[in-house]
Design an enzyme around this catalytic site. Structure first.
Site, short mmCIF file in Angstrom:
data_model
loop_
_atom_site.label_atom_id
_atom_site.label_comp_id
_atom_site.label_asym_id
_atom_site.label_seq_id
_atom_site.Cartn_x
_atom_site.Cartn_y
_atom_site.Cartn_z
N LYS A 1 0.85 -0.67 0.20
CA LYS A 1 0.36 -0.24 -0.05
C LYS A 1 0.94 1.47 0.17
O LYS A 1 1.16 2.68 -0.50
CB LYS A 1 -1.18 -0.53 0.93
CG LYS A 1 -1.78 1.17 1.60
CD LYS A 1 -2.57 1.20 2.58
CE LYS A 1 -1.75 1.57 4.30
NZ LYS A 1 -1.79 3.32 4.20
N ASN A 2 1.94 1.64 0.64
CA ASN A 2 2.53 2.07 0.87
C ASN A 2 3.86 2.24 -0.06
O ASN A 2 4.58 4.05 0.18
CB ASN A 2 2.98 2.38 2.33
CG ASN A 2 2.39 2.88 3.95
OD1 ASN A 2 1.22 2.88 3.48
ND2 ASN A 2 2.68 2.59 4.49
N CYS A 20 -6.01 7.96 8.77
CA CYS A 20 -6.53 7.25 9.77
C CYS A 20 -6.04 7.93 11.18
O CYS A 20 -5.45 8.96 10.82
CB CYS A 20 -5.55 5.57 10.38
SG CYS A 20 -6.23 4.11 9.48
N ARG A 54 -1.64 14.84 12.59
CA ARG A 54 -0.29 14.74 11.25
C ARG A 54 -0.37 16.10 10.83
O ARG A 54 -1.11 15.79 9.62
CB ARG A 54 -1.18 13.60 10.48
CG ARG A 54 -1.38 11.57 11.35
CD ARG A 54 -1.68 11.08 10.67
NE ARG A 54 -1.00 10.43 9.92
CZ ARG A 54 -1.00 8.86 8.86
NH1 ARG A 54 -2.43 8.73 9.27
NH2 ARG A 54 -0.58 8.66 8.47
N ASP A 63 3.33 0.89 11.98
CA ASP A 63 2.40 0.16 11.37
C ASP A 63 1.99 -0.85 11.97
O ASP A 63 0.83 -1.50 11.49
CB ASP A 63 2.23 -0.04 10.05
CG ASP A 63 1.75 1.91 9.35
OD1 ASP A 63 1.91 2.24 10.17
OD2 ASP A 63 2.80 1.69 8.14
N ARG A 81 -8.80 -0.68 3.43
CA ARG A 81 -7.74 0.41 3.36
C ARG A 81 -6.48 0.23 2.82
O ARG A 81 -6.21 0.71 2.06
CB ARG A 81 -7.93 1.36 3.61
CG ARG A 81 -9.28 2.37 4.38
CD ARG A 81 -8.82 2.98 5.84
NE ARG A 81 -8.22 4.09 4.82
CZ ARG A 81 -8.36 5.61 5.12
NH1 ARG A 81 -9.22 5.90 6.64
NH2 ARG A 81 -8.19 6.88 4.74
#
Ligand code: UD1
Length: 418
Positions: free
Chosen positions: A22-23, A116, A121, A305, A397
Protein backbone atom coordinates in the site's frame (compact mmCIF):
# COMPACT_ATOMS: atom_id res chain seq x y z
CA UNK A 1 -21.18 -2.18 6.15
CA UNK A 2 -19.23 -5.43 6.38
CA UNK A 3 -18.24 -7.33 9.50
CA UNK A 4 -15.92 -10.27 10.07
CA UNK A 5 -17.37 -13.30 11.84
CA UNK A 6 -14.62 -15.35 13.40
CA UNK A 7 -14.59 -18.69 15.16
CA UNK A 8 -11.19 -18.55 16.82
CA UNK A 9 -8.69 -20.85 18.42
CA UNK A 10 -7.44 -22.95 15.49
CA UNK A 11 -3.79 -23.62 14.74
CA UNK A 12 -2.68 -22.23 11.38
CA UNK A 13 -1.00 -23.99 8.49
CA UNK A 14 -0.56 -23.34 4.79
CA UNK A 15 0.92 -20.83 2.37
CA UNK A 16 -0.07 -17.31 1.32
CA UNK A 17 1.51 -14.92 -1.21
CA UNK A 18 1.73 -11.42 0.13
CA UNK A 19 0.11 -8.49 -1.73
CA UNK A 20 1.87 -5.43 -3.17
CA UNK A 21 2.65 -2.63 -0.71
CA UNK A 22 0.00 0.00 0.00
CA UNK A 23 2.62 2.52 1.03
CA UNK A 24 4.55 1.96 -2.20
CA UNK A 25 1.70 2.11 -4.67
CA UNK A 26 0.05 5.26 -3.28
CA UNK A 27 2.99 7.64 -3.88
CA UNK A 28 3.79 5.87 -7.17
CA UNK A 29 0.22 6.48 -8.38
CA UNK A 30 0.73 10.15 -7.53
CA UNK A 31 4.05 10.09 -9.41
CA UNK A 32 2.20 8.86 -12.53
CA UNK A 33 0.99 12.47 -12.90
CA UNK A 34 4.57 13.36 -13.82
CA UNK A 35 4.58 11.15 -16.89
CA UNK A 36 3.26 12.27 -20.26
CA UNK A 37 3.28 8.63 -21.38
CA UNK A 38 1.12 5.72 -20.12
CA UNK A 39 2.42 3.76 -17.17
CA UNK A 40 1.54 0.20 -16.15
CA UNK A 41 1.83 -0.93 -12.54
CA UNK A 42 1.74 -4.61 -11.60
CA UNK A 43 1.39 -6.43 -8.27
CA UNK A 44 -1.18 -3.78 -7.24
CA UNK A 45 -3.22 -4.59 -4.13
CA UNK A 46 -7.01 -4.45 -4.44
CA UNK A 47 -7.60 -2.03 -1.56
CA UNK A 48 -9.89 0.95 -1.13
CA UNK A 49 -7.02 3.44 -0.68
CA UNK A 50 -5.93 2.59 -4.24
CA UNK A 51 -9.50 3.10 -5.51
CA UNK A 52 -9.63 6.47 -3.79
CA UNK A 53 -6.27 7.49 -5.24
CA UNK A 54 -7.47 6.46 -8.71
CA UNK A 55 -10.55 8.69 -8.20
CA UNK A 56 -8.19 11.59 -7.50
CA UNK A 57 -6.20 10.84 -10.67
CA UNK A 58 -9.46 10.62 -12.67
CA UNK A 59 -10.50 13.96 -11.23
CA UNK A 60 -7.40 15.70 -12.57
CA UNK A 61 -7.92 14.28 -16.04
CA UNK A 62 -5.84 11.08 -16.05
CA UNK A 63 -7.25 7.99 -17.73
CA UNK A 64 -7.03 5.05 -15.33
CA UNK A 65 -7.85 1.37 -15.70
CA UNK A 66 -7.66 -1.38 -13.13
CA UNK A 67 -7.91 -5.09 -13.80
CA UNK A 68 -6.81 -7.87 -11.50
CA UNK A 69 -3.45 -6.81 -10.09
CA UNK A 70 -2.66 -4.32 -12.87
CA UNK A 71 -3.32 -0.60 -13.02
CA UNK A 72 -2.72 1.58 -16.06
CA UNK A 73 -2.47 5.35 -15.73
CA UNK A 74 -2.31 7.65 -18.72
CA UNK A 75 -1.72 11.20 -17.53
CA UNK A 76 -0.98 12.61 -21.00
CA UNK A 77 -4.18 14.73 -21.01
CA UNK A 78 -4.20 15.59 -17.30
CA UNK A 79 -5.11 19.25 -17.03
CA UNK A 80 -6.84 19.99 -13.72
CA UNK A 81 -4.74 20.98 -10.75
CA UNK A 82 -7.40 21.37 -8.08
CA UNK A 83 -8.43 18.48 -5.82
CA UNK A 84 -11.88 18.92 -4.26
CA UNK A 85 -12.18 18.73 -0.49
CA UNK A 86 -14.27 15.55 -0.53
CA UNK A 87 -11.49 13.62 -2.35
CA UNK A 88 -8.66 15.14 -0.27
CA UNK A 89 -10.35 14.00 2.92
CA UNK A 90 -10.68 10.38 1.82
CA UNK A 91 -7.06 9.46 2.46
CA UNK A 92 -3.87 10.95 3.87
CA UNK A 93 -2.04 10.08 0.66
CA UNK A 94 -4.18 12.55 -1.31
CA UNK A 95 -1.48 15.01 -0.25
CA UNK A 96 1.10 13.13 -2.34
CA UNK A 97 -0.37 14.59 -5.52
CA UNK A 98 0.70 18.10 -4.50
CA UNK A 99 4.39 17.65 -5.43
CA UNK A 100 3.73 16.00 -8.80
CA UNK A 101 1.00 18.51 -9.73
CA UNK A 102 3.29 21.46 -8.99
CA UNK A 103 6.04 19.82 -11.07
CA UNK A 104 3.71 19.10 -13.99
CA UNK A 105 1.43 22.16 -14.04
CA UNK A 106 3.32 24.81 -12.08
CA UNK A 107 0.42 25.09 -9.65
CA UNK A 108 -1.77 22.92 -7.46
CA UNK A 109 -4.44 23.15 -4.85
CA UNK A 110 -5.76 20.61 -2.38
CA UNK A 111 -7.06 20.35 1.18
CA UNK A 112 -5.63 19.15 4.45
CA UNK A 113 -5.65 15.38 4.01
CA UNK A 114 -7.72 12.75 5.82
CA UNK A 115 -6.45 9.29 6.81
CA UNK A 116 -6.45 7.05 9.85
CA UNK A 117 -6.96 8.58 13.30
CA UNK A 118 -3.60 7.74 14.85
CA UNK A 119 -2.65 11.11 16.28
CA UNK A 120 -1.57 14.53 15.23
CA UNK A 121 -0.57 14.50 11.55
CA UNK A 122 0.78 17.93 10.57
CA UNK A 123 2.02 18.79 7.07
CA UNK A 124 4.61 21.43 7.97
CA UNK A 125 7.56 19.35 6.72
CA UNK A 126 5.95 18.97 3.29
CA UNK A 127 5.17 22.69 3.12
CA UNK A 128 8.59 23.88 4.30
CA UNK A 129 10.38 21.50 1.92
CA UNK A 130 8.34 22.67 -1.07
CA UNK A 131 8.97 26.29 -0.14
CA UNK A 132 12.72 25.60 -0.21
CA UNK A 133 12.50 24.72 -3.92
CA UNK A 134 10.66 27.96 -4.66
CA UNK A 135 7.00 26.99 -4.31
CA UNK A 136 4.71 29.80 -3.10
CA UNK A 137 2.16 28.39 -0.68
CA UNK A 138 -0.96 30.01 0.73
CA UNK A 139 -3.05 28.22 3.34
CA UNK A 140 -6.52 29.20 4.46
CA UNK A 141 -9.60 27.45 5.83
CA UNK A 142 -7.95 24.06 5.31
CA UNK A 143 -7.11 24.64 1.66
CA UNK A 144 -3.51 24.71 0.39
CA UNK A 145 -2.81 26.65 -2.78
CA UNK A 146 0.60 26.37 -4.41
CA UNK A 147 2.35 28.15 -7.25
CA UNK A 148 5.63 26.85 -8.54
CA UNK A 149 6.25 27.74 -12.16
CA UNK A 150 9.94 28.34 -11.54
CA UNK A 151 11.14 25.49 -9.31
CA UNK A 152 14.78 25.83 -8.26
CA UNK A 153 16.80 22.96 -6.78
CA UNK A 154 17.97 23.50 -3.18
CA UNK A 155 19.22 21.75 -0.06
CA UNK A 156 16.24 20.60 2.01
CA UNK A 157 16.94 19.61 5.61
CA UNK A 158 14.05 17.73 7.16
CA UNK A 159 13.67 18.18 10.94
CA UNK A 160 12.31 14.62 11.04
CA UNK A 161 12.60 11.84 8.42
CA UNK A 162 8.95 12.03 7.36
CA UNK A 163 8.03 9.43 4.76
CA UNK A 164 5.38 11.55 3.05
CA UNK A 165 7.41 14.77 3.07
CA UNK A 166 10.45 12.98 1.59
CA UNK A 167 8.25 11.56 -1.19
CA UNK A 168 6.43 14.82 -1.93
CA UNK A 169 9.66 16.79 -2.20
CA UNK A 170 11.30 14.09 -4.37
CA UNK A 171 8.37 14.24 -6.80
CA UNK A 172 8.26 18.04 -7.01
CA UNK A 173 12.02 18.33 -7.40
CA UNK A 174 12.22 16.24 -10.59
CA UNK A 175 11.19 19.39 -12.49
CA UNK A 176 13.28 21.88 -10.51
CA UNK A 177 16.20 23.57 -12.20
CA UNK A 178 19.46 22.10 -10.91
CA UNK A 179 19.95 19.67 -8.07
CA UNK A 180 17.86 19.22 -4.92
CA UNK A 181 19.36 17.34 -2.00
CA UNK A 182 17.11 16.08 0.80
CA UNK A 183 19.00 15.63 4.08
CA UNK A 184 17.62 13.49 6.92
CA UNK A 185 15.37 11.83 4.34
CA UNK A 186 13.19 8.89 5.36
CA UNK A 187 14.83 5.57 4.39
CA UNK A 188 11.80 3.27 4.03
CA UNK A 189 11.81 0.61 1.28
CA UNK A 190 8.76 2.32 -0.25
CA UNK A 191 10.94 5.39 -0.91
CA UNK A 192 13.43 3.19 -2.71
CA UNK A 193 10.55 1.85 -4.83
CA UNK A 194 9.44 5.40 -5.63
CA UNK A 195 13.00 6.31 -6.69
CA UNK A 196 13.14 3.23 -8.92
CA UNK A 197 9.85 4.25 -10.54
CA UNK A 198 10.89 7.89 -11.06
CA UNK A 199 14.09 6.74 -12.77
CA UNK A 200 12.18 4.21 -14.89
CA UNK A 201 9.90 6.93 -16.28
CA UNK A 202 12.88 9.15 -17.12
CA UNK A 203 13.99 11.23 -14.12
CA UNK A 204 17.27 11.29 -12.20
CA UNK A 205 17.08 10.40 -8.52
CA UNK A 206 19.78 8.77 -6.38
CA UNK A 207 20.38 7.91 -2.75
CA UNK A 208 16.98 6.55 -1.64
CA UNK A 209 17.44 4.07 1.17
CA UNK A 210 20.05 6.39 2.71
CA UNK A 211 19.31 9.61 4.57
CA UNK A 212 20.51 11.78 1.68
CA UNK A 213 18.58 11.80 -1.60
CA UNK A 214 19.71 13.80 -4.63
CA UNK A 215 17.33 14.77 -7.44
CA UNK A 216 18.64 16.28 -10.67
CA UNK A 217 15.82 18.22 -12.29
CA UNK A 218 14.71 17.50 -15.88
CA UNK A 219 14.13 14.46 -18.02
CA UNK A 220 11.93 13.18 -20.83
CA UNK A 221 9.27 10.74 -19.67
CA UNK A 222 8.57 7.44 -21.40
CA UNK A 223 6.28 4.42 -21.11
CA UNK A 224 7.13 1.89 -18.44
CA UNK A 225 5.89 -1.13 -16.54
CA UNK A 226 6.71 -1.17 -12.85
CA UNK A 227 6.19 -3.95 -10.31
CA UNK A 228 5.17 -2.77 -6.82
CA UNK A 229 7.27 -4.20 -3.96
CA UNK A 230 5.68 -6.66 -1.46
CA UNK A 231 3.88 -5.23 1.56
CA UNK A 232 6.10 -5.62 4.63
CA UNK A 233 3.30 -4.77 7.06
CA UNK A 234 0.97 -7.40 5.60
CA UNK A 235 3.87 -9.86 5.83
CA UNK A 236 4.29 -8.94 9.49
CA UNK A 237 0.54 -9.22 10.11
CA UNK A 238 0.48 -12.81 8.82
CA UNK A 239 3.58 -13.73 10.85
CA UNK A 240 1.98 -12.29 14.02
CA UNK A 241 -1.12 -14.39 13.34
CA UNK A 242 1.13 -17.47 13.14
CA UNK A 243 2.82 -16.65 16.45
CA UNK A 244 -0.49 -16.04 18.22
CA UNK A 245 -2.34 -19.09 16.91
CA UNK A 246 0.61 -21.48 16.70
CA UNK A 247 1.23 -23.68 13.68
CA UNK A 248 3.37 -23.85 10.56
CA UNK A 249 2.86 -21.18 7.92
CA UNK A 250 4.71 -19.92 4.86
CA UNK A 251 4.41 -16.35 3.61
CA UNK A 252 5.57 -16.17 0.00
CA UNK A 253 6.80 -13.43 -2.33
CA UNK A 254 8.17 -11.33 0.50
CA UNK A 255 11.23 -9.09 0.55
CA UNK A 256 13.14 -10.58 3.48
CA UNK A 257 15.45 -7.61 4.10
CA UNK A 258 12.48 -5.25 4.48
CA UNK A 259 11.00 -7.27 7.36
CA UNK A 260 14.16 -8.03 9.33
CA UNK A 261 13.22 -5.76 12.27
CA UNK A 262 9.84 -7.52 12.51
CA UNK A 263 11.31 -11.02 12.20
CA UNK A 264 13.93 -10.19 14.80
CA UNK A 265 11.31 -9.14 17.38
CA UNK A 266 9.00 -12.06 16.65
CA UNK A 267 11.93 -14.47 17.07
CA UNK A 268 12.15 -13.33 20.69
CA UNK A 269 8.84 -15.15 21.32
CA UNK A 270 10.63 -18.47 20.80
CA UNK A 271 9.12 -19.38 17.43
CA UNK A 272 11.27 -20.61 14.55
CA UNK A 273 11.50 -18.30 11.53
CA UNK A 274 13.47 -19.32 8.46
CA UNK A 275 13.64 -17.79 5.02
CA UNK A 276 14.41 -19.12 1.60
CA UNK A 277 13.93 -17.64 -1.90
CA UNK A 278 11.60 -14.79 -0.90
CA UNK A 279 9.52 -17.02 1.37
CA UNK A 280 9.38 -16.93 5.15
CA UNK A 281 8.38 -20.02 7.12
CA UNK A 282 7.20 -19.61 10.70
CA UNK A 283 6.75 -22.53 13.11
CA UNK A 284 5.30 -21.91 16.57
CA UNK A 285 4.59 -24.91 18.74
CA UNK A 286 3.95 -23.38 22.11
CA UNK A 287 2.65 -20.25 23.75
CA UNK A 288 4.77 -17.25 22.67
CA UNK A 289 7.25 -15.85 25.17
CA UNK A 290 7.25 -12.17 26.16
CA UNK A 291 8.96 -9.49 24.08
CA UNK A 292 10.74 -7.34 26.62
CA UNK A 293 10.81 -4.07 24.66
CA UNK A 294 9.50 -2.89 21.32
CA UNK A 295 10.24 0.72 20.40
CA UNK A 296 8.88 2.08 17.16
CA UNK A 297 11.04 4.40 15.06
CA UNK A 298 11.64 5.34 11.42
CA UNK A 299 13.09 2.62 9.14
CA UNK A 300 15.26 0.62 9.66
CA UNK A 301 13.81 0.73 13.18
CA UNK A 302 10.70 -1.15 14.20
CA UNK A 303 7.72 0.09 12.12
CA UNK A 304 4.94 1.97 13.87
CA UNK A 305 2.45 0.30 11.51
CA UNK A 306 3.26 -3.04 13.21
CA UNK A 307 2.77 -1.70 16.72
CA UNK A 308 -0.88 -2.65 17.22
CA UNK A 309 -0.24 -6.11 15.72
CA UNK A 310 2.59 -6.64 18.20
CA UNK A 311 0.25 -5.49 20.97
CA UNK A 312 -2.11 -8.33 20.01
CA UNK A 313 0.79 -10.78 19.92
CA UNK A 314 2.10 -9.69 23.33
CA UNK A 315 -1.39 -9.97 24.83
CA UNK A 316 -1.10 -13.78 24.72
CA UNK A 317 2.62 -13.98 25.53
CA UNK A 318 3.92 -15.78 28.58
CA UNK A 319 5.18 -12.77 30.56
CA UNK A 320 5.13 -8.99 30.45
CA UNK A 321 6.02 -6.98 27.33
CA UNK A 322 6.58 -3.26 26.87
CA UNK A 323 5.80 -1.24 23.73
CA UNK A 324 6.95 2.36 23.29
CA UNK A 325 5.29 4.27 20.43
CA UNK A 326 7.69 6.97 19.30
CA UNK A 327 6.27 7.95 15.90
CA UNK A 328 2.59 8.85 16.41
CA UNK A 329 1.10 10.35 19.55
CA UNK A 330 -2.21 8.50 19.66
CA UNK A 331 -1.72 5.00 18.38
CA UNK A 332 -3.14 2.88 21.20
CA UNK A 333 -6.78 3.58 20.35
CA UNK A 334 -7.75 0.01 19.51
CA UNK A 335 -6.60 -1.43 22.83
CA UNK A 336 -9.89 -0.71 24.61
CA UNK A 337 -11.42 -3.23 22.20
CA UNK A 338 -8.63 -5.71 23.03
CA UNK A 339 -9.71 -5.46 26.68
CA UNK A 340 -13.11 -6.86 25.63
CA UNK A 341 -11.23 -10.00 24.53
CA UNK A 342 -9.47 -10.23 27.87
CA UNK A 343 -6.18 -8.43 27.18
CA UNK A 344 -4.51 -7.05 30.32
CA UNK A 345 -2.41 -3.91 30.02
CA UNK A 346 -1.69 -0.43 31.29
CA UNK A 347 -0.98 2.57 29.10
CA UNK A 348 0.68 5.82 30.06
CA UNK A 349 1.29 8.38 27.31
CA UNK A 350 3.22 6.52 24.63
CA UNK A 351 4.11 3.44 26.69
CA UNK A 352 2.07 0.24 26.92
CA UNK A 353 2.85 -2.52 29.41
CA UNK A 354 1.09 -5.75 28.47
CA UNK A 355 0.74 -8.74 30.80
CA UNK A 356 0.04 -11.72 28.58
CA UNK A 357 -2.88 -14.06 29.28
CA UNK A 358 -2.92 -17.74 28.23
CA UNK A 359 -6.00 -17.23 26.04
CA UNK A 360 -8.08 -14.33 24.75
CA UNK A 361 -11.83 -14.85 24.47
CA UNK A 362 -14.05 -13.98 21.49
CA UNK A 363 -16.01 -10.70 21.68
CA UNK A 364 -17.86 -8.12 19.61
CA UNK A 365 -15.34 -5.39 18.78
CA UNK A 366 -15.06 -2.38 16.51
CA UNK A 367 -12.12 -1.36 14.31
CA UNK A 368 -11.49 2.37 14.24
CA UNK A 369 -8.45 2.47 11.98
CA UNK A 370 -6.54 0.24 9.56
CA UNK A 371 -3.78 -1.46 11.56
CA UNK A 372 -5.78 -1.52 14.79
CA UNK A 373 -8.52 -3.31 12.83
CA UNK A 374 -6.08 -5.93 11.55
CA UNK A 375 -4.74 -6.34 15.09
CA UNK A 376 -8.26 -7.07 16.37
CA UNK A 377 -8.76 -9.58 13.55
CA UNK A 378 -5.66 -11.63 14.35
CA UNK A 379 -6.55 -11.47 18.04
CA UNK A 380 -10.00 -12.85 17.17
CA UNK A 381 -8.63 -15.79 15.18
CA UNK A 382 -6.39 -16.67 18.12
CA UNK A 383 -9.13 -16.19 20.74
CA UNK A 384 -11.33 -18.95 22.06
CA UNK A 385 -14.92 -18.71 20.80
CA UNK A 386 -16.74 -16.42 18.41
CA UNK A 387 -15.99 -12.79 17.58
CA UNK A 388 -17.59 -10.13 15.42
CA UNK A 389 -15.39 -7.34 14.09
CA UNK A 390 -17.12 -4.18 12.95
CA UNK A 391 -15.45 -1.45 10.89
CA UNK A 392 -14.02 -3.81 8.24
CA UNK A 393 -14.02 -0.83 5.84
CA UNK A 394 -10.94 0.45 7.70
CA UNK A 395 -9.15 -2.87 7.18
CA UNK A 396 -10.09 -2.79 3.48
CA UNK A 397 -8.11 0.43 3.11
CA UNK A 398 -4.86 -1.50 3.24
CA UNK A 399 -5.46 -5.28 3.21
CA UNK A 400 -6.41 -7.06 0.00
CA UNK A 401 -9.08 -9.35 1.50
CA UNK A 402 -7.44 -10.14 4.83
CA UNK A 403 -10.09 -12.77 5.49
CA UNK A 404 -9.04 -14.77 2.40
CA UNK A 405 -5.38 -14.72 3.45
CA UNK A 406 -6.26 -15.96 6.93
CA UNK A 407 -8.63 -18.61 5.55
CA UNK A 408 -5.76 -19.95 3.42
CA UNK A 409 -4.06 -20.69 6.74
CA UNK A 410 -7.14 -22.58 7.94
CA UNK A 411 -8.64 -19.84 10.11
CA UNK A 412 -12.42 -19.73 10.38
CA UNK A 413 -13.30 -16.20 9.29
CA UNK A 414 -15.98 -14.92 6.95
CA UNK A 415 -17.19 -11.53 5.76
CA UNK A 416 -20.86 -10.66 6.17
CA UNK A 417 -22.71 -7.59 5.03
CA UNK A 418 -24.97 -6.22 7.74
C1 UD1 B 1 3.67 7.01 6.25
C2 UD1 B 1 2.87 5.76 6.03
C3 UD1 B 1 2.23 5.29 7.31
C4 UD1 B 1 3.28 5.14 8.40
C5 UD1 B 1 4.14 6.39 8.52
C6 UD1 B 1 5.32 6.23 9.47
C7 UD1 B 1 2.14 5.99 3.73
C8 UD1 B 1 1.02 6.15 2.77
N1 UD1 B 1 1.85 6.03 5.02
O1 UD1 B 1 2.76 8.01 6.69
O2 UD1 B 1 1.59 4.05 7.07
O3 UD1 B 1 2.65 4.90 9.63
O4 UD1 B 1 4.68 6.76 7.24
O5 UD1 B 1 6.11 5.17 9.07
O6 UD1 B 1 3.27 5.79 3.33
N2 UD1 B 1 5.15 14.75 10.73
C9 UD1 B 1 5.24 16.09 11.04
N3 UD1 B 1 5.11 16.99 10.00
C10 UD1 B 1 4.91 16.60 8.71
C11 UD1 B 1 4.83 15.23 8.43
C12 UD1 B 1 4.95 14.33 9.47
O7 UD1 B 1 5.41 16.48 12.19
O8 UD1 B 1 4.81 17.48 7.83
C13 UD1 B 1 5.26 13.76 11.84
C14 UD1 B 1 3.97 12.97 12.01
O9 UD1 B 1 3.05 13.67 12.82
C15 UD1 B 1 4.45 11.70 12.65
C16 UD1 B 1 5.83 11.51 12.02
O10 UD1 B 1 6.20 12.77 11.48
O11 UD1 B 1 4.59 11.89 14.03
C17 UD1 B 1 5.87 10.46 10.93
O12 UD1 B 1 5.01 10.83 9.89
P1 UD1 B 1 5.33 10.49 8.36
O13 UD1 B 1 6.60 9.74 8.27
O14 UD1 B 1 5.20 11.74 7.58
O15 UD1 B 1 4.12 9.53 8.02
P2 UD1 B 1 3.20 9.54 6.74
O16 UD1 B 1 4.01 9.85 5.53
O17 UD1 B 1 1.98 10.33 7.00
Amino acid sequence: MDVYKVDGGRRLSGEVSVQGAKNAILPILAACILSEKPVELTNCPDISDVDNMLSILDCIGCRTQKFEDRVIVDASDANCCEIPQELSKRLRSSFFVLGPMIARFGKASCWHPGGCEIGNRPIDLHINGLKRINVDIAEGFGQIKCRGDNLIGADVHLDYPSVGATENIMMAAVRAEGVTVIYNAAREPEIVDLQRFLNEIGFHVAGAGSSMIAIKGGGVTHETTHRIIPDRIVTGTLLCAGVMCGGDIIVKEVEENDVSAIVSKLSETGCSITSDHNSIRLRANRRPGEIRLIETSPYPGFPTDMQSLMFSTCSVADGTSVIVENVFDSRFKHVAEMAKMGAIYTIKDRIAVIRGVPKLTGAEVCAKELRGGAALTIAAIAAEGESTIHGVEYIDRGYDKLECMLRSFGASIRRETV
